[in-house]
Scaffold this active site. Structure first.
Site, PDB file in Angstrom:
ATOM      1  N   ARG A 118      69.840  29.149  31.473  1.00  0.00           N
ATOM      2  CA  ARG A 118      69.449  29.885  32.695  1.00  0.00           C
ATOM      3  C   ARG A 118      68.561  31.105  32.402  1.00  0.00           C
ATOM      4  NH1 ARG A 118      74.883  28.882  34.181  1.00  0.00           N
ATOM      5  NH2 ARG A 118      74.943  27.028  35.495  1.00  0.00           N
ATOM      6  N   LYS A 140      54.115  33.633  35.204  1.00  0.00           N
ATOM      7  CA  LYS A 140      54.060  32.264  35.731  1.00  0.00           C
ATOM      8  C   LYS A 140      54.240  31.308  34.561  1.00  0.00           C
ATOM      9  CE  LYS A 140      51.270  32.473  39.918  1.00  0.00           C
ATOM     10  NZ  LYS A 140      49.995  32.081  40.550  1.00  0.00           N
ATOM     11  N   ARG A 238      49.168  38.764  45.439  1.00  0.00           N
ATOM     12  CA  ARG A 238      48.917  37.967  44.226  1.00  0.00           C
ATOM     13  C   ARG A 238      48.164  36.675  44.554  1.00  0.00           C
ATOM     14  NH1 ARG A 238      52.939  36.869  39.043  1.00  0.00           N
ATOM     15  NH2 ARG A 238      51.444  35.601  37.891  1.00  0.00           N
ATOM     16  N   ASN A 242      44.297  33.344  42.996  1.00  0.00           N
ATOM     17  CA  ASN A 242      44.023  31.899  43.039  1.00  0.00           C
ATOM     18  C   ASN A 242      42.561  31.593  43.385  1.00  0.00           C
ATOM     19  OD1 ASN A 242      46.659  31.068  42.425  1.00  0.00           O
ATOM     20  ND2 ASN A 242      47.299  31.572  44.515  1.00  0.00           N
ATOM     21  N   HIS A 245      40.728  28.700  41.940  1.00  0.00           N
ATOM     22  CA  HIS A 245      41.745  27.810  41.367  1.00  0.00           C
ATOM     23  C   HIS A 245      42.095  26.623  42.256  1.00  0.00           C
ATOM     24  CE1 HIS A 245      42.169  30.863  38.349  1.00  0.00           C
ATOM     25  NE2 HIS A 245      43.084  30.156  37.708  1.00  0.00           N
ATOM     26  N   HIS A 249      41.681  23.607  40.164  1.00  0.00           N
ATOM     27  CA  HIS A 249      42.790  22.734  39.746  1.00  0.00           C
ATOM     28  C   HIS A 249      42.531  21.285  40.158  1.00  0.00           C
ATOM     29  CE1 HIS A 249      46.204  25.935  39.228  1.00  0.00           C
ATOM     30  NE2 HIS A 249      45.431  25.832  38.182  1.00  0.00           N
ATOM     31  N   HIS A 261      40.273  24.599  31.352  1.00  0.00           N
ATOM     32  CA  HIS A 261      40.756  25.190  32.601  1.00  0.00           C
ATOM     33  C   HIS A 261      39.751  26.229  33.135  1.00  0.00           C
ATOM     34  CE1 HIS A 261      43.386  27.028  35.533  1.00  0.00           C
ATOM     35  NE2 HIS A 261      43.240  28.184  34.933  1.00  0.00           N
TER      36      HIS A 261
HETATM   37  N1  GLY Z   1      46.728  32.874  37.361  1.00  0.00           N
HETATM   38  C1  GLY Z   1      47.069  33.477  38.582  1.00  0.00           C
HETATM   39  C2  GLY Z   1      48.345  34.233  38.565  1.00  0.00           C
HETATM   40  O1  GLY Z   1      48.933  34.446  37.525  1.00  0.00           O
HETATM   41  O2  GLY Z   1      48.810  34.628  39.605  1.00  0.00           O
END
Ligand code: GLY
Length: 360
Positions: A118, A140, A238, A242, A245, A249, A261
């Site tokens: 956990r 992330k 945040r 993106n 992205h 992506h 990437h």
């Molecule tokens: N790569 C975008 C983030 O970490 O929010």
């Protein structure tokens, strides 16, 4: 050396940036109380180039795990193999994982750390510019699924990030440029002066001048840390990170990781700028500024092959940001002016994709 702090309630952590940074690893590990085992996770490429440098500064009992280099390692199967090793060595809740490599090692290792018992502590030691300016910061973590990139993951902040710019000396031009795409993204989102800085320092950056790279990385860490501190779990501000992205992506997924990437993020920025321009949001001159800086570092401005617009749109709808089939896009209305657009027209995406179509 520069130290940037990611200030999160009760879980602040330092990012060390500069040269000879690995000398800080042993004291940092001594500060992490209570561990009896360390796992050092790396990949075949990084092990071949840099393993000795890190091993010589690690105190105590270390288990080395080397995974195959490449995006395919961000898989459930590879995660399962890591857990098998953790179980074999009885890696405990107070033990520590070191991720030593690029974004794949950091994302996979971070997710293993997030979920083993956990959640155990981990430290990130990125060896690519791409991971240093983006993936290693902000917690992330995750792996890919056949349905899309990073669909399985967790937020789990590292205990520290050590960024030694000496590692970037061995990066090939494409890998260096892929990292620069993320830096250009941060600049386009926050500061015209920082965008200009990339062009003013292009020769030194391309020559991998350590001081210039340290300045670039530190600036990116400050930008990212500021956003992450305000919105750790991407409920609000945040989401601007993106930018580039959502389309990026989709391209990455459809081309089965043929491009880096960062290269896909650069192409994603071009398409998303075109969408913003078509919606009357972004002046052509500002879109051209971003394009010129991407071009300065040799980042691709065209796809290697024409992609079907419907497939790109479909891949965008599988993006983890999609809600009831609607994908929020992070766009810019000018350099330093991010905006979240919640409704993107399929016709807009289709038309905007033409800017990166190799046949046009
Ligand atoms: N790569 C975008 C983030 O970490 O929010």
């Amino acid at each position: 050396m520069k130290i940037i702090t990611v200030r999160l309630a009760g879980r602040s952590y330092p990012i060390f940036v500069g040269t000879k940074i690995l000398s800080h690893l042993a004291p940092l590990l001594r500060e992490q109380a209570g561990w009896s085992q360390l796992v050092l996770l790396t990949d075949t490429t990084v092990a071949g180039l840099h393993l000795e440098r890190v091993r010589t500064v690690i105190p105590g009992n270390v288990t080395l795990i080397t995974i195959p280099a490449g995006e395919l390692s961000k898989s459930l199967a590879q995660l399962g193999e890591l857990f098998d090793r953790f179980a074999e060595i009885r890696l405990g809740r107070r033990d520590v994982l070191l991720t030593f490599g690029g974004g794949v090692v950091g994302d996979l290792g971070g997710f293993a750390a997030a979920t083993w018992h956990r959640g155990i502590r981990y430290l990130q030691i990125p060896t690519t510019l791409e991971a240093a300016v983006d993936a290693s910061i902000g917690g992330k973590t995750g792996i890919n699924h056949a349905g899309g990139k990073n669909l399985i993951g967790a937020f789990h902040q590292p205990s520290a990030v050590l960024i030694d710019t000496d590692f970037f000396a061995t990066l090939g031009l494409r890998d260096l440029a892929a990292g620069l795409a993320e830096s250009i993204k941060h600049a386009a989102l926050t500061s015209a002066a920082f965008l200009d800085w990339h062009e003013q320092h292009a020769d030194a950056i391309l020559a991998r001048d350590p001081a210039t790279l340290a300045e670039l990385v530190a600036r990116n860490c400050e930008i990212k840390a500021d956003v992450v501190c305000r919105d750790e779990r991407e409920a609000d501000v945040r989401r601007i990170l993106n930018y580039g992205h959502t389309i990026g992506h989709a391209i990455e997924h459809l081309l089965a990781f043929e491009l880096r990437h960062g290269e896909c993020v650069g192409l994603g920025m071009l398409v998303e700028n075109e969408i913003a321009h078509r919606r009357g949001l972004l002046p052509r001159s500002e879109a051209d500024r971003v394009r010129a800086v991407l071009a300065r570092f040799g980042l691709p401005l065209k796809l290697p092959q024409t992609l079907d617009a419907a497939a790109v749109l479909e891949a965008c709808r599988s993006d983890k940001k999609a809600q009831a089939g609607h994908v929020p896009f992070a766009l810019i209305a000018g350099i330093g002016q991010p905006q979240i657009a919640s409704e993107i027209d399929a016709a807009d995406v289709k038309a905007a994709l033409r800017v990166i179509d190799p046949n046009l």
